[in-house]
Scaffold this motif. Structure first.
Motif, PDB file in Angstrom:
ATOM      1  N   PRO A 201     -24.117  34.484  58.437  1.00 36.23           N
ATOM      2  CA  PRO A 201     -25.568  34.218  58.487  1.00 36.23           C
ATOM      3  C   PRO A 201     -26.327  35.152  59.431  1.00 36.23           C
ATOM      4  CG  PRO A 201     -24.356  32.157  58.499  1.00 36.23           C
ATOM      5  CD  PRO A 201     -23.341  33.243  58.660  1.00 36.23           C
ATOM      6  N   LEU A 202     -25.638  35.754  60.405  1.00 37.37           N
ATOM      7  CA  LEU A 202     -26.305  36.654  61.346  1.00 37.37           C
ATOM      8  C   LEU A 202     -26.829  37.920  60.683  1.00 37.37           C
ATOM      9  CD1 LEU A 202     -23.920  36.434  64.448  1.00 37.37           C
ATOM     10  CD2 LEU A 202     -26.080  35.238  64.074  1.00 37.37           C
ATOM     11  N   LEU A 203     -26.343  38.225  59.473  1.00 40.03           N
ATOM     12  CA  LEU A 203     -26.826  39.418  58.766  1.00 40.03           C
ATOM     13  C   LEU A 203     -28.312  39.307  58.430  1.00 40.03           C
ATOM     14  CD1 LEU A 203     -23.790  40.133  56.426  1.00 40.03           C
ATOM     15  CD2 LEU A 203     -24.706  41.674  58.175  1.00 40.03           C
ATOM     16  N   ALA A 204     -28.852  38.105  58.489  1.00 35.31           N
ATOM     17  CA  ALA A 204     -30.293  37.923  58.251  1.00 35.31           C
ATOM     18  C   ALA A 204     -31.125  38.659  59.292  1.00 35.31           C
ATOM     19  CB  ALA A 204     -30.641  36.436  58.243  1.00 35.31           C
ATOM     20  N   HIS A 205     -30.520  38.965  60.444  1.00 40.63           N
ATOM     21  CA  HIS A 205     -31.244  39.650  61.521  1.00 40.63           C
ATOM     22  C   HIS A 205     -31.202  41.178  61.377  1.00 40.63           C
ATOM     23  CE1 HIS A 205     -31.627  35.953  63.945  1.00 40.63           C
ATOM     24  NE2 HIS A 205     -30.425  35.656  63.494  1.00 40.63           N
ATOM     25  N   ILE A 206     -30.413  41.680  60.441  1.00 37.14           N
ATOM     26  CA  ILE A 206     -30.201  43.121  60.325  1.00 37.14           C
ATOM     27  C   ILE A 206     -31.212  43.744  59.371  1.00 37.14           C
ATOM     28  CG2 ILE A 206     -28.523  44.920  59.739  1.00 37.14           C
ATOM     29  CD1 ILE A 206     -27.835  43.245  62.215  1.00 37.14           C
ATOM     30  N   ALA A 207     -31.713  44.922  59.743  1.00 35.86           N
ATOM     31  CA  ALA A 207     -32.688  45.634  58.913  1.00 35.86           C
ATOM     32  C   ALA A 207     -32.092  45.939  57.539  1.00 35.86           C
ATOM     33  CB  ALA A 207     -33.105  46.938  59.605  1.00 35.86           C
ATOM     34  N   LYS A 208     -32.917  45.780  56.506  1.00 40.81           N
ATOM     35  CA  LYS A 208     -32.452  45.978  55.135  1.00 40.81           C
ATOM     36  C   LYS A 208     -31.962  47.405  54.908  1.00 40.81           C
ATOM     37  CE  LYS A 208     -33.209  41.825  53.555  1.00 40.81           C
ATOM     38  NZ  LYS A 208     -33.504  41.187  54.843  1.00 40.81           N
ATOM     39  N   GLU A 209     -32.553  48.379  55.583  1.00 39.07           N
ATOM     40  CA  GLU A 209     -32.101  49.768  55.426  1.00 39.07           C
ATOM     41  C   GLU A 209     -30.659  49.926  55.869  1.00 39.07           C
ATOM     42  OE1 GLU A 209     -36.550  50.061  56.522  1.00 39.07           O
ATOM     43  OE2 GLU A 209     -34.823  48.800  57.011  1.00 39.07           O
ATOM     44  N   ARG A 210     -30.296  49.284  56.998  1.00 36.60           N
ATOM     45  CA  ARG A 210     -28.935  49.383  57.499  1.00 36.60           C
ATOM     46  C   ARG A 210     -27.955  48.661  56.566  1.00 36.60           C
ATOM     47  NH1 ARG A 210     -27.690  53.199  59.585  1.00 36.60           N
ATOM     48  NH2 ARG A 210     -25.869  52.208  60.509  1.00 36.60           N
ATOM     49  N   ILE A 211     -28.377  47.518  56.028  1.00 34.29           N
ATOM     50  CA  ILE A 211     -27.545  46.794  55.069  1.00 34.29           C
ATOM     51  C   ILE A 211     -27.314  47.652  53.834  1.00 34.29           C
ATOM     52  CG2 ILE A 211     -27.565  44.844  53.454  1.00 34.29           C
ATOM     53  CD1 ILE A 211     -28.843  43.178  55.675  1.00 34.29           C
ATOM     54  N   ARG A 212     -28.369  48.303  53.355  1.00 35.90           N
ATOM     55  CA  ARG A 212     -28.245  49.151  52.161  1.00 35.90           C
ATOM     56  C   ARG A 212     -27.230  50.269  52.386  1.00 35.90           C
ATOM     57  NH1 ARG A 212     -32.960  51.811  52.204  1.00 35.90           N
ATOM     58  NH2 ARG A 212     -31.899  53.599  53.122  1.00 35.90           N
ATOM     59  N   VAL A 213     -27.307  50.934  53.526  1.00 35.96           N
ATOM     60  CA  VAL A 213     -26.409  52.056  53.813  1.00 35.96           C
ATOM     61  C   VAL A 213     -24.951  51.604  53.780  1.00 35.96           C
ATOM     62  CG1 VAL A 213     -25.651  53.662  55.604  1.00 35.96           C
ATOM     63  CG2 VAL A 213     -28.092  53.410  55.115  1.00 35.96           C
ATOM     64  N   GLU A 214     -24.637  50.495  54.447  1.00 38.27           N
ATOM     65  CA  GLU A 214     -23.262  50.010  54.468  1.00 38.27           C
ATOM     66  C   GLU A 214     -22.820  49.523  53.093  1.00 38.27           C
ATOM     67  OE1 GLU A 214     -21.045  50.298  56.770  1.00 38.27           O
ATOM     68  OE2 GLU A 214     -22.399  51.111  58.288  1.00 38.27           O
ATOM     69  N   PHE A 215     -23.721  48.881  52.378  1.00 33.79           N
ATOM     70  CA  PHE A 215     -23.392  48.374  51.043  1.00 33.79           C
ATOM     71  C   PHE A 215     -23.077  49.526  50.091  1.00 33.79           C
ATOM     72  CE2 PHE A 215     -24.930  46.637  46.850  1.00 33.79           C
ATOM     73  CZ  PHE A 215     -23.842  45.795  46.656  1.00 33.79           C
ATOM     74  N   PHE A 216     -23.856  50.591  50.154  1.00 34.88           N
ATOM     75  CA  PHE A 216     -23.603  51.749  49.294  1.00 34.88           C
ATOM     76  C   PHE A 216     -22.237  52.365  49.605  1.00 34.88           C
ATOM     77  CE2 PHE A 216     -28.214  53.162  48.084  1.00 34.88           C
ATOM     78  CZ  PHE A 216     -28.375  51.970  47.406  1.00 34.88           C
TER      79      PHE A 216
END
Length: 409
Positions: A201-216
């Motif tokens: 649930p802590l991923l809600a605090h992370i910027a979407k750009e950073r999530i996108r980079v790791e997801f890609f």
């Protein structure tokens, strides 16, 4: 403290000479310096590192003072507050970071502050995974304080110290862990596995750009199927449901192709919302939208014609992504289309107006005007693609005359 292991000095011959030069200059200046991070891990795995990082007892100001005397060296301010300086030298960019300790994390991503220290041991203790908490010295060998070598040997991913605390500090480590599972083929050790699920649930605090980079990066891994047990976690984080991750390995590591697989069952608006939410680049958003509009694929009777028709609206990279996506649905058809595309390219077959032997100026000279010219050129292109007419100027002019006559009647 563990001892330096000189048996790993053979790794040093794989380091760039430019890095060794910078390291020697720092030590000659009285500062400790070590190769750290992912480059050491990759060397131990027999891989060629993409980049190299140094950790040093020198502060950014001291680094500049010592290295400024080397001809051709320039600096990039990458994160002075966190002790990181970019050093450009002979075509390389190295990140050099001062040994540091971090204070409490205020947003589950960034520390409130850092304190520069003179201890490699404490600096390694703050790192994320044991396999990244290794240090290499050109004369001493390898230092492993957290069992990283054993975890590498067992293909095991383990957080340094208390896993719950490490993820509480920086929730992006959850996605970094899954990225390493996907790219390295490692398994999460039990405590790290449980911590990932507990702290998700802590991923809600992370910027979407950073999530996108790791997801890609995760999507492009050669072992992405190993992330399948975490698909619900990813779907919750990305706020959408997508197709099974297990099938991604059937698709060559083409980001657009793999993304298309995940979203191929979505409505168009769902895709647009997803791209906006994760702040996709305009280029990626447009490519995905164009490819998604091609789905579902109708039965393909003539592969040659089908490919050329697609090349009228898709550029070559987009078409290859579409064929890559098709690998997961119909591998035999995908292989057949790839072979046919290779023939089209090799034989310089016509699939675009720019390859047509007839130009707009030729039609202007014969009295055609405006939109009429575009329509006639498109008719010629379709005729050539379907092999109804040769791609020769006189043959195309005759074809146009017949086409124009039929349209008028």
């Amino acid at each position: 403290m563990a001892e330096w292991d000189s048996s790993f000095l053979s790794l040093v011959r794989h380091l760039p000479q430019t890095l060794l030069d910078l390291h020697a200059r720092l030590e000659q200046g009285g500062f400790a310096s070590y190769v750290v991070g992912g480059s050491v891990r990759d060397l131990l795995l027999g891989k060629k590192p993409k980049d190299y990082d140094l950790a040093s007892s020198a502060t950014p100001e001291q680094l500049k003072s010592v290295l400024a005397g080397i001809e051709g060296v320039s600096f990039i301010e990458l994160g002075r507050a966190f002790g990181t300086l970019g050093v450009c030298y002979q075509g390389w960019l190295f990140e050099i970071t001062t040994f540091r300790q971090e204070s409490a994390y205020h947003d589950h991503r960034h520390p409130s502050g850092v304190v520069f220290i003179n201890s490699l041991e404490k600096d390694l203790a703050r790192r994320d995974f044991t396999i990244n908490a290794l240090a290499l010295h050109p004369q001493k060998g390898l230092l492993d304080l957290h069992g990283g070598l054993e975890d590498l040997a067992h293909k095991r991913l383990k957080l340094v110290g208390d896993p719950l605390a490490r993820l509480q500090e920086d929730a992006l480590r959850i996605l970094r862990a899954l990225r390493f599972v996907s790219t390295l083929g490692f398994a999460l050790e039990p405590a790290t596995h449980q911590a990932l699920k507990a702290q998700a649930p802590l991923l809600a605090h992370i910027a979407k750009e950073r999530i996108r980079v790791e997801f890609f990066k995760l999507l492009l891994g050669g072992f992405v199927r190993l992330c399948a047990p975490f698909q619900p976690l990813l779907e919750h984080t990305l706020q959408t449901r997508f197709s099974p991750l297990e099938r991604l390995e059937q698709i060559s590591p083409n980001l657009c192709a793999r993304l298309l697989w995940l979203c191929h069952t979505w409505e168009s608006q769902t895709l647009l919302d997803f791209c906006a939410r994760l702040k996709f680049s305009k280029k990626m958003r447009q490519s995905l939208h164009k490819l998604h509009a091609q789905l579902p694929l109708e039965p393909i009777e003539n592969p040659n014609v089908w490919l050329k028709e697609r090349l009228e609206s898709l550029h070559l990279g987009q078409l290859r992504a579409l064929l890559g996506f098709l690998q997961a649905q119909n591998p035999a058809l995908s292989a057949r289309l790839k072979g046919e595309l290779k023939k089209i390219m090799k034989n310089h077959e016509v699939y675009s107006l720019r390859f047509l032997a007839l130009k707009g100026t030729d039609l202007l000279e014969r009295g055609f005007q405006g939109a009429q010219i575009g329509a006639l050129l498109q008719a010629c292109l379709q005729g050539v693609v379907r092999k109804e007419v040769r791609n020769e100027k006189e043959a195309l002019l005759q074809y146009i005359q017949e086409y124009h006559t039929l349209r008028e009647n």
